[in-house]
Scaffold this motif. Structure first.
Motif, PDB file in Angstrom:
ATOM      1  N   TYR A 289       6.070   5.565   9.147  1.00 19.27           N
ATOM      2  CA  TYR A 289       5.076   4.512   9.374  1.00 19.27           C
ATOM      3  C   TYR A 289       4.747   3.868   8.028  1.00 19.27           C
ATOM      4  O   TYR A 289       4.158   4.505   7.159  1.00 19.27           O
ATOM      5  CB  TYR A 289       3.814   5.116   9.996  1.00 19.27           C
ATOM      6  CG  TYR A 289       2.889   4.126  10.700  1.00 19.27           C
ATOM      7  CD1 TYR A 289       2.676   2.833  10.234  1.00 19.27           C
ATOM      8  CD2 TYR A 289       2.198   4.510  11.854  1.00 19.27           C
ATOM      9  CE1 TYR A 289       1.830   1.957  10.883  1.00 19.27           C
ATOM     10  CE2 TYR A 289       1.344   3.636  12.517  1.00 19.27           C
ATOM     11  CZ  TYR A 289       1.162   2.357  12.032  1.00 19.27           C
ATOM     12  OH  TYR A 289       0.309   1.487  12.669  1.00 19.27           O
ATOM     13  N   GLN A 290       5.197   2.623   7.875  1.00 18.70           N
ATOM     14  CA  GLN A 290       4.790   1.851   6.694  1.00 18.70           C
ATOM     15  C   GLN A 290       3.385   1.355   7.020  1.00 18.70           C
ATOM     16  O   GLN A 290       3.225   0.380   7.753  1.00 18.70           O
ATOM     17  CB  GLN A 290       5.754   0.682   6.474  1.00 18.70           C
ATOM     18  CG  GLN A 290       5.402  -0.158   5.260  1.00 18.70           C
ATOM     19  CD  GLN A 290       6.418  -1.271   5.037  1.00 18.70           C
ATOM     20  OE1 GLN A 290       6.669  -2.086   5.910  1.00 18.70           O
ATOM     21  NE2 GLN A 290       7.010  -1.304   3.858  1.00 18.70           N
ATOM     22  N   VAL A 291       2.387   2.054   6.517  1.00 22.47           N
ATOM     23  CA  VAL A 291       1.023   1.832   7.009  1.00 22.47           C
ATOM     24  C   VAL A 291       0.384   0.566   6.438  1.00 22.47           C
ATOM     25  O   VAL A 291       0.939  -0.095   5.547  1.00 22.47           O
ATOM     26  CB  VAL A 291       0.111   3.061   6.766  1.00 22.47           C
ATOM     27  CG1 VAL A 291       0.678   4.289   7.478  1.00 22.47           C
ATOM     28  CG2 VAL A 291      -0.100   3.309   5.289  1.00 22.47           C
ATOM     29  N   SER A 292      -0.795   0.290   6.952  1.00 19.54           N
ATOM     30  CA  SER A 292      -1.495  -0.952   6.622  1.00 19.54           C
ATOM     31  C   SER A 292      -1.637  -1.180   5.118  1.00 19.54           C
ATOM     32  O   SER A 292      -1.437  -2.290   4.635  1.00 19.54           O
ATOM     33  CB  SER A 292      -2.869  -0.954   7.290  1.00 19.54           C
ATOM     34  OG  SER A 292      -3.610   0.195   6.916  1.00 19.54           O
ATOM     35  N   GLY A 293      -1.967  -0.121   4.375  1.00 19.37           N
ATOM     36  CA  GLY A 293      -2.165  -0.271   2.933  1.00 19.37           C
ATOM     37  C   GLY A 293      -0.874  -0.602   2.196  1.00 19.37           C
ATOM     38  O   GLY A 293      -0.887  -1.316   1.190  1.00 19.37           O
ATOM     39  N   GLU A 294       0.231  -0.083   2.710  1.00 16.06           N
ATOM     40  CA  GLU A 294       1.524  -0.395   2.085  1.00 16.06           C
ATOM     41  C   GLU A 294       1.860  -1.861   2.319  1.00 16.06           C
ATOM     42  O   GLU A 294       2.318  -2.573   1.422  1.00 16.06           O
ATOM     43  CB  GLU A 294       2.628   0.486   2.680  1.00 16.06           C
ATOM     44  CG  GLU A 294       2.402   1.973   2.473  1.00 16.06           C
ATOM     45  CD  GLU A 294       3.453   2.803   3.197  1.00 16.06           C
ATOM     46  OE1 GLU A 294       4.644   2.642   2.898  1.00 16.06           O
ATOM     47  OE2 GLU A 294       3.083   3.612   4.065  1.00 16.06           O
ATOM     48  N   TYR A 295       1.629  -2.297   3.551  1.00 16.02           N
ATOM     49  CA  TYR A 295       1.855  -3.701   3.900  1.00 16.02           C
ATOM     50  C   TYR A 295       0.966  -4.597   3.034  1.00 16.02           C
ATOM     51  O   TYR A 295       1.420  -5.581   2.446  1.00 16.02           O
ATOM     52  CB  TYR A 295       1.546  -3.898   5.388  1.00 16.02           C
ATOM     53  CG  TYR A 295       1.596  -5.328   5.862  1.00 16.02           C
ATOM     54  CD1 TYR A 295       2.800  -5.911   6.272  1.00 16.02           C
ATOM     55  CD2 TYR A 295       0.438  -6.112   5.898  1.00 16.02           C
ATOM     56  CE1 TYR A 295       2.839  -7.234   6.708  1.00 16.02           C
ATOM     57  CE2 TYR A 295       0.467  -7.427   6.333  1.00 16.02           C
ATOM     58  CZ  TYR A 295       1.671  -7.985   6.736  1.00 16.02           C
ATOM     59  OH  TYR A 295       1.708  -9.293   7.154  1.00 16.02           O
TER      60      TYR A 295
END
Ligand code: PBG
Length: 349
Positions: A289-295
């Motif tokens: 999961y490329q999570v929200s913070g990474e995005y």
């Protein structure tokens, strides 16, 4: 390594010399089939509310969600993950709304599966969108430890019972994959038993098996409106400590034994080592999961002109594949799927 060559007979740059030979010797490819698209749904009609900390991502009303899913399907994305933004008036201490068969998620799933039956629908099992305290489970006073976290604790077994009911209402609404993201002990087995008991044996379980107590979830909590609810609270008594790697293998082993069909490691980029170990050790379908913070990090840098978005997003996603992921949850799924259709990643020079 027995294939070690020696310079100058071996020159690594030979194979890199031309675009065609780079293409030919490429070990991994990214295709739209690798992508799972997380989407946020809220009440209303014709309503899209941008999320400030996730540029390019909006919460959508059900009608617009359905349109988005159709676009995703047309772009070749195999599955979406639907996250509800629950109206504050419906949040309670025990998050009862989670088990209401007509709640926002269930209505959204029904609408999506009716309009677009061929796309896979994944739903989280966890109470945080539904609770006034923003925790994933039931918060109970702990008389034995009144000094501890204001004397309250997220109780395990009682929570697991509610999660099982939540899984059932979602599965009955048409959800194909139940994804427990709560990190309670024993929840995979309990959810599996509950689904079997209800005649929902075809419904798959994607376990957020190794989910860390991460600060990278910040923008997501903005998006679903649980940040204010959580306040100064944290999830460290159930989500994993970022310092631990081997522990992830124990978490995964339990979930596999309890009946998980698929596994997830989360967040993504700071945990590529965990992803690699989990895939190597168990061999189950494993997602990152490329999570929200990474995005948000990549987007924010790109907005400032510090990074080239088109390239860093693809590089980050191929990194997951190299580390063993069978698929990736990413908020960039639609634009990436479209870009790959026009110009497949394995044909880029
Ligand atoms: C809910 C849940 C979270 C995410 C997915 N499901 C947040 C959390 O555990 O606090 C995070 C996803 C993201 O940051 O993109 N349990």
């Amino acid at each position: 390594m027995h294939f070690l060559g020696r310079f100058p007979r071996t020159r690594m740059r030979r194979d890199r010399r031309d675009a065609w030979s780079r293409r030919l010797t490429r070990e991994h490819v990214l295709t739209p089939s690798d992508l799972i698209w997380p989407l946020f749904v809220h009440e209303g009609e014709g309503l899209a509310t941008p999320i400030a900390s996730m540029p390019g991502v909006s919460r959508l009303s059900i009608d617009l969600l359905v349109e988005a899913v159709k676009e995703g399907h047309a772009a070749g994305i195999p599955a979406v993950a639907i996250f509800p933004v629950i109206d504050p008036s419906k949040k309670t201490n025990d998050g009862e709304e989670a088990t209401n068969p007509d709640n926002l998620v269930c209505r959204a799933v029904r609408a999506v599966k009716t309009a677009c039956p061929d796309i896979g629908v994944i739903c989280d099992v966890a109470l945080d969108p539904f609770t006034t305290h923003g925790q994933d489970g039931l918060l109970r006073p702990d008389d034995r430890a009144p000094w501890y976290a204001n004397g309250a604790y997220v109780v395990n077994d009682e929570t697991v019972e509610v999660l099982s009911q939540q899984a059932i209402v979602q599965a009955r609404a048409g959800c194909d994959v139940i994804a427990p993201s709560d990190m309670m002990d024993g929840r995979i087995g309990a959810v599996r038993d509950a689904l079997e008991h209800e005649g929902l044996s075809h419904v798959r379980i994607l376990s957020y098996a190794a989910k860390y107590a991460s600060a990278f979830y910040g923008p997501f909590r903005d998006a679903v409106g649980s940040k204010g609810n959580l306040g100064k609270g944290d999830k460290r008594t159930y989500q994993m400590d970022p310092s631990n790697g081997i522990e992830a293998l124990r978490e995964v082993a339990l979930d596999v034994e309890e009946g998980a069909d698929m596994l997830m490691v989360k967040p993504g980029m700071p945990y590529l080592d965990v992803l690699w170990r989990v895939k190597e050790a168990f061999g189950l379908p494993t997602f990152a999961y490329q999570v929200s913070g990474e995005y948000a990090m990549l987007k924010a840098s790109a907005e400032r002109g510090w990074l080239d978005w088109d390239r860093v997003i693809l590089e980050s996603l191929i990194g997951f594949k190299r580390a063993g992921a069978d698929g990736i949850l990413t908020y960039a799924a639609l634009e990436v799927a479209r870009a790959l259709r026009n110009e497949p990643h394995d044909s880029r020079p």
